[in-house]
Design an enzyme around this catalytic site. Structure first.
Site, mmCIF file in Angstrom:
data_model
loop_
_atom_site.group_PDB
_atom_site.id
_atom_site.type_symbol
_atom_site.label_atom_id
_atom_site.label_comp_id
_atom_site.label_asym_id
_atom_site.label_seq_id
_atom_site.Cartn_x
_atom_site.Cartn_y
_atom_site.Cartn_z
ATOM 1 N N PHE A 93 -2.061 -9.811 11.257
ATOM 2 C CA PHE A 93 -2.883 -9.019 10.339
ATOM 3 C C PHE A 93 -3.617 -9.928 9.365
ATOM 4 O O PHE A 93 -3.703 -9.660 8.166
ATOM 5 C CB PHE A 93 -2.031 -7.991 9.597
ATOM 6 C CG PHE A 93 -2.704 -6.645 9.462
ATOM 7 C CD1 PHE A 93 -3.098 -5.947 10.589
ATOM 8 C CD2 PHE A 93 -2.934 -6.079 8.218
ATOM 9 C CE1 PHE A 93 -3.706 -4.707 10.487
ATOM 10 C CE2 PHE A 93 -3.552 -4.843 8.096
ATOM 11 C CZ PHE A 93 -3.941 -4.161 9.237
ATOM 12 N N GLU A 112 0.904 5.585 13.701
ATOM 13 C CA GLU A 112 0.193 4.410 14.220
ATOM 14 C C GLU A 112 0.697 3.214 13.433
ATOM 15 O O GLU A 112 0.436 3.074 12.242
ATOM 16 C CB GLU A 112 -1.324 4.532 14.054
ATOM 17 C CG GLU A 112 -2.056 3.403 14.784
ATOM 18 C CD GLU A 112 -3.353 2.992 14.138
ATOM 19 O OE1 GLU A 112 -3.551 1.772 13.929
ATOM 20 O OE2 GLU A 112 -4.158 3.890 13.807
ATOM 21 N N SER A 125 3.102 -0.046 8.908
ATOM 22 C CA SER A 125 3.949 -0.999 9.623
ATOM 23 C C SER A 125 4.994 -0.294 10.471
ATOM 24 O O SER A 125 5.300 0.890 10.273
ATOM 25 C CB SER A 125 4.660 -1.912 8.620
ATOM 26 O OG SER A 125 5.607 -1.172 7.865
ATOM 27 N N LYS A 148 -1.568 10.848 0.418
ATOM 28 C CA LYS A 148 -0.966 9.739 -0.325
ATOM 29 C C LYS A 148 -1.509 8.422 0.228
ATOM 30 O O LYS A 148 -1.351 8.132 1.407
ATOM 31 C CB LYS A 148 0.556 9.751 -0.188
ATOM 32 C CG LYS A 148 1.235 8.527 -0.827
ATOM 33 C CD LYS A 148 2.651 8.344 -0.333
ATOM 34 C CE LYS A 148 3.277 7.067 -0.853
ATOM 35 N NZ LYS A 148 2.545 5.837 -0.459
#
Length: 461
Positions: free
Chosen positions: A365, A230, A209, A156
């Site tokens: 980010f 992660e 996240s 996915k």
């Protein structure tokens, strides 16, 4: 009513592609087919599974000309940098090369009386929830070793890179992997959580996240399904007094700005010893000022838009808050007229920053980095460890022994010396604290995608 997932391109803010989300019953059927196919797949010789995985990777590589502009449209990476096939192939090839040894039985005793052996068995069905920032490379970290080890895979991808899962599954199937052994699905969050709660999968790998990881853990609570997570980083760089200054500037600024700063192990904060600070800052400003922000389909563009205007706004807010609290922006925004207040965001270097500012503590980010001075290793160590994350740390010195000793005191998953922002498939990709748990690639990656099974065989009663 079926929910439709829409991918909004950062290039022009318009819908690039949309797909209907798979209903729960259909998603259950997908997982059931994967489970039914797993026994026969695992029974194939290891060499055959390896060959099919490598053929699938090669087929994916043959799609590069289509994939590169597609990635630009989906998440904004400039076409000049090509796709991710180099990294995909490097990682898959390495895992294929070590598979026989990594999965080999450990024979404790094989005498006339006893045979005692520790073997590795596949978990069964592996669910890969892949992110949008490096959608091919992050996915292959689990797909290749999972299939090689005898698992089946359900894949996915994030809505922002909706087409990647389809391409990966198609490549492997066209190369000869059975259709039920690797499947791509389009799921909304509610259906994903329901599948996890029902233990539709035996191992779940999620990259994303911290909030996403917490949701995964809550959904899977009590099922005892194995998880690999992660979840993010705020990776530091530390430049010591004997560093190669030009190399440090070039590498750290690239690690901070490449992919518009949207890298799990990108550099988001830098600590420079006082004697090098002024020179490091001057060279860094010059380096970042050379970037060209623009349409990622233009081969002259070196900095594309962020994947969405929403992500860019988070970075803008962090920068604005830091400046209001006393930080100094060092990059002239006039150099980047393509900054539209939306997904196209000019890069920024901030000085006079402190750890009281979100930009130095929360994951950005995006194309922003804060730079601070430090007096010595202890000063730098305290700041590097002052973070809820721990993915990588980049150290810059000519003294490898000093770096290794300092690295032992840093709360992180990987210690780099004189490099940054690279994933070595021979080493475990892992983290600590809010960065998550588990580990991908290397021998440990195979161990995490299998379970131990002991054979204690007494040959004579």
């Amino acid at each position: 009513m079926t929910k439709t997932l829409k991918l909004i391109s950062p290039v022009n803010g318009e819908v690039y592609v949309e797909r209907p989300a798979v209903p729960l019953d259909e998603a259950r059927d997908t997982a059931a087919r994967a489970r039914a196919a797993q026994t026969a797949w695992a029974a194939r010789p290891l060499e055959e599974r390896i060959a099919l995985v490598q053929a699938g990777v090669a087929r994916l590589g043959a799609m590069t000309e289509e994939i590169v502009p597609e990635l630009a449209w989906m998440m904004g990476r400039p076409v000049r940098y090509g796709g991710e096939f180099g990294g995909v192939k490097e990682r898959a090839d390495y895992m294929a090369g070590i598979a026989a040894d990594a999965l080999a039985p450990l024979v404790i005793e094989d005498s006339g009386t006893f045979r005692r052996v520790l073997k590795r068995e596949p978990h069964g069905v592996v669910f890969v929830i892949a992110p949008w920032n490096y959608p091919y490379m992050t996915a292959i970290n689990t797909i290749a070793p999972a299939l090689i080890a005898g698992n089946t895979v359900v894949l996915k991808h994030a809505t922002q890179t909706l087409l990647v899962g389809e391409r990966m599954a198609r490549a492997f199937i066209e190369a000869g992997v059975p259709a039920d052994v690797i499947q791509a699905v389009v799921l909304d969050h509610a259906t994903t959580e329901a599948l996890l709660a029902q233990r539709a999968f035996d191992f779940v790998n999620f990259t994303g996240s911290v909030a996403g990881g917490q949701t995964i853990e809550r959904a899977a609570a009590g099922t005892f399904a194995a998880l690999g997570l992660e979840l993010g980083g705020k990776d530091p760089g530390y430049v010591m007094e004997d560093a190669d200054l030009d190399a440090a500037v070039a590498t750290l600024m690239d690690a901070a700005m490449f992919n518009s700063g949207q890298c799990c192990c990108g550099i988001e904060r830098i600590y420079v010893v006082e004697s090098l600070y002024d020179a490091f800052l001057e060279k860094s400003i010059a380096e970042v000022s050379k970037l060209t922000l623009g349409n990622p389909l233009d081969p002259d563009t070196t900095l594309g838009p962020m994947a969405s205007a929403r992500f860019a706004q988070v970075v803008r807010d962090q920068i604005a808050e830091a400046v209001a609290a006393g930080a100094t922006p060092r990059i002239d925004p006039a150099l980047f007229p393509a900054d539209d207040g939306g997904a196209y965001l000019a890069p920024q270097i901030l000085t006079e920053v402190t750890h009281a500012m979100r930009v130095m503590r929360e994951e950005s980010f995006g194309p922003v980095v804060g730079i601070m001075t430090v007096k010595n290793d202890d000063d730098a160590l305290a700041l590097m460890n002052d973070s809820p994350y721990g993915l990588t740390a980049s150290l810059w010195t000519a003294d490898a022994a000093r770096a290794e000793a300092l690295g032992a005191r840093i709360q992180t998953g990987t210690v780099f010396l004189n490099r940054a922002d690279y994933l070595d498939p021979a080493l475990c990709w892992t983290g600590c604290k809010d960065t998550g748990r588990g580990g991908a690639l290397s021998v440990i990656g195979f161990q995490n995608l299998t379970r131990p099974k002991s054979y204690h065989l007494k040959k004579k009663a």
